[in-house]
Design an enzyme around this catalytic site. Structure first.
Site, short mmCIF file in Angstrom:
data_model
loop_
_atom_site.label_atom_id
_atom_site.label_comp_id
_atom_site.label_asym_id
_atom_site.label_seq_id
_atom_site.Cartn_x
_atom_site.Cartn_y
_atom_site.Cartn_z
N LEU A 68 0.63 -1.17 0.19
CA LEU A 68 -0.35 0.45 -0.16
C LEU A 68 1.26 1.62 0.10
O LEU A 68 -0.10 2.17 -0.57
CB LEU A 68 -1.07 0.09 1.30
CG LEU A 68 -2.24 -0.69 1.12
CD1 LEU A 68 -3.22 -0.76 1.96
CD2 LEU A 68 -2.97 -1.08 -0.13
N LEU A 89 -8.44 -4.54 3.63
CA LEU A 89 -8.57 -4.74 5.25
C LEU A 89 -6.99 -4.37 5.39
O LEU A 89 -6.68 -4.66 6.77
CB LEU A 89 -8.80 -6.23 4.89
CG LEU A 89 -10.10 -7.07 4.54
CD1 LEU A 89 -10.06 -8.18 4.41
CD2 LEU A 89 -11.73 -6.08 4.46
N TYR A 104 4.24 4.79 10.31
CA TYR A 104 4.16 3.25 9.83
C TYR A 104 2.09 2.93 10.07
O TYR A 104 2.00 3.04 8.39
CB TYR A 104 4.66 2.37 10.49
CG TYR A 104 4.52 1.50 9.55
CD1 TYR A 104 5.10 0.99 8.78
CD2 TYR A 104 3.97 -0.16 10.55
CE1 TYR A 104 4.58 -0.21 7.89
CE2 TYR A 104 3.43 -1.28 9.10
CZ TYR A 104 3.98 -0.98 8.34
OH TYR A 104 3.52 -2.79 7.80
N SER A 134 -13.49 1.18 11.29
CA SER A 134 -13.19 0.59 12.70
C SER A 134 -14.20 1.26 13.71
O SER A 134 -13.81 2.54 13.96
CB SER A 134 -11.51 0.40 13.01
OG SER A 134 -11.66 0.46 14.73
N GLU A 136 -13.21 1.58 16.94
CA GLU A 136 -12.52 2.80 17.81
C GLU A 136 -12.20 4.05 17.15
O GLU A 136 -11.68 4.40 17.62
CB GLU A 136 -10.66 2.26 17.44
CG GLU A 136 -10.14 0.52 18.03
CD GLU A 136 -10.01 0.71 19.35
OE1 GLU A 136 -9.45 2.05 20.05
OE2 GLU A 136 -10.10 -0.01 20.11
N TYR A 157 -4.49 4.32 15.31
CA TYR A 157 -4.54 3.85 14.58
C TYR A 157 -6.09 4.40 14.29
O TYR A 157 -6.61 4.49 13.05
CB TYR A 157 -4.76 2.36 15.08
CG TYR A 157 -5.82 1.67 14.67
CD1 TYR A 157 -5.48 1.42 13.20
CD2 TYR A 157 -6.79 1.09 15.11
CE1 TYR A 157 -6.28 0.25 12.57
CE2 TYR A 157 -8.01 0.20 14.75
CZ TYR A 157 -7.67 -0.27 13.69
OH TYR A 157 -8.50 -1.08 13.40
#
Length: 331
Positions: A68, A89, A104, A134, A136, A157
């Site tokens: 990616l 995904l 990252y 997500s 989250e 994230y």
């Protein structure tokens, strides 16, 4: 390509969700292409079931090298494969680890999504796009959380996933792409990564029963999550791309349980008292904690006809039994 076989391209194909999605799509007659990174070691163990099953059409699973971080390579792959469906995904998906490697994490989860959307646009291939969003992203937003709940990300994230969510919506609205966000709440299985708390617990139980481990060190036992069964959640991904129009959906059970409750159910299943084996290690606490996630899957039930089938207790027992079997021990 002129043949009538439906083709799907999956990033993150070697992960928990990717492996279950491969199995689902192969059963539905797809030709499945999965992107894997070139490395010095292979990480395709979760796909062994496809290759080892004599009845599985493994020849229709084709692994392609890609990354990616490589936009031009992604565009070339998409032009070559001409998939009707793309499932993104791929991510560094461990929330606690995202604090240690934020750059990252953001590069893969956020900018990686931008690159693949641009690759689709550049390749001028008509395909449907699924973005793995997500729970989250909600952070400490008031539960239950649904498609209208404002995001309050509390980790690198989660912040990366918020960017990916909005860029997916932007490409849908700006370029008319069939692009969907699946906002999946926690979903587990025997293929869950070994550093995630549920799998860490079930693997420890097997090791304790075998006599090779004495203690299990965990962080916040009071964190509450909405836990479902991964194979059912990947079916929801597919259903989103079969919907008559591109929309975003929350996929969840609507229930919430603490890590402590998971411990109780899992240890009790093998006749052990978790309090004798579990100790708290502050290293596993997040710098900013998310206390409670509870999804509202009403829209998915109404518009997709999707509902969870596996209960919280059943999920914990499935995972314990699988790790016990893998360790060669009995209850």
């Amino acid at each position: 390509m002129a043949d009538a076989t439906r083709r799907a391209l999956i990033t993150g194909v070697t992960g928990q969700d990717g492996s279950y999605l491969v199995e689902l799509l192969l059963k539905k007659g797809y030709e499945v292409h999965g992107i894997i990174r070139r490395s010095s070691s292979f990480n395709t163990g979760r796909l062994d079931s496809v290759y080892q099953d004599p009845h599985a059409p493994a020849r229709r699973l084709i692994l392609q090298y890609g990354d990616l971080s490589d936009a031009s390579g992604l565009a070339a792959l998409i032009r070559k494969i001409e998939p009707q469906e793309i499932y993104n995904l791929a991510a560094q998906s461990h929330v606690r680890v995202s604090f240690d490697i934020p750059e990252y994490t953001v590069d893969v989860a956020a900018l990686g999504t931008v690159r693949i959307l641009e690759a689709i646009r550049e390749a001028r291939v008509q395909c449907k796009f699924y973005q793995a969003s997500s729970s989250e992203m909600y952070g400490n937003a008031r539960p239950p959380q649904n498609e209208s709940t404002p995001f309050e990300p509390r980790s690198p994230y989660a912040a990366a996933k918020v960017l990916a969510y909005w860029i997916t919506r932007n490409y849908r609205e700006a370029y008319g792409m069939f692009a969907c966000n699946g906002i999946l709440f926690n979903h587990e299985s025997p293929r869950r990564g070994e550093t995630f708390v549920t799998r860490k617990i079930t693997r420890a139980i097997a090791a304790i029963k075998k006599g090779t481990q004495k203690k299990l060190y965990l962080g916040n036992l009071d964190a509450r999550r909405d836990w479902g069964y991964a194979p059912e959640y990947v079916e929801a991904m597919w259903m989103m791309l079969q919907h008559d129009k591109p929309e975003d959906f929350v996929i969840a059970t609507g229930e919430t349980h603490s890590v402590r409750e998971f411990l109780e159910v899992a240890f009790r299943h093998v006749g052990l008292d978790w309090e004798k084996y579990v100790e708290i290690d502050p290293r596993y606490f997040r710098p900013t904690e998310v206390d409670l996630l509870q999804g509202d899957p009403t829209k998915a039930a109404r518009e997709l006809g999707w509902k969870p089938k596996t209960t919280f207790e059943q999920l914990a027992k499935i995972m314990v039994d699988a790790d016990m079997e893998a360790a060669g021990v009995s209850r």
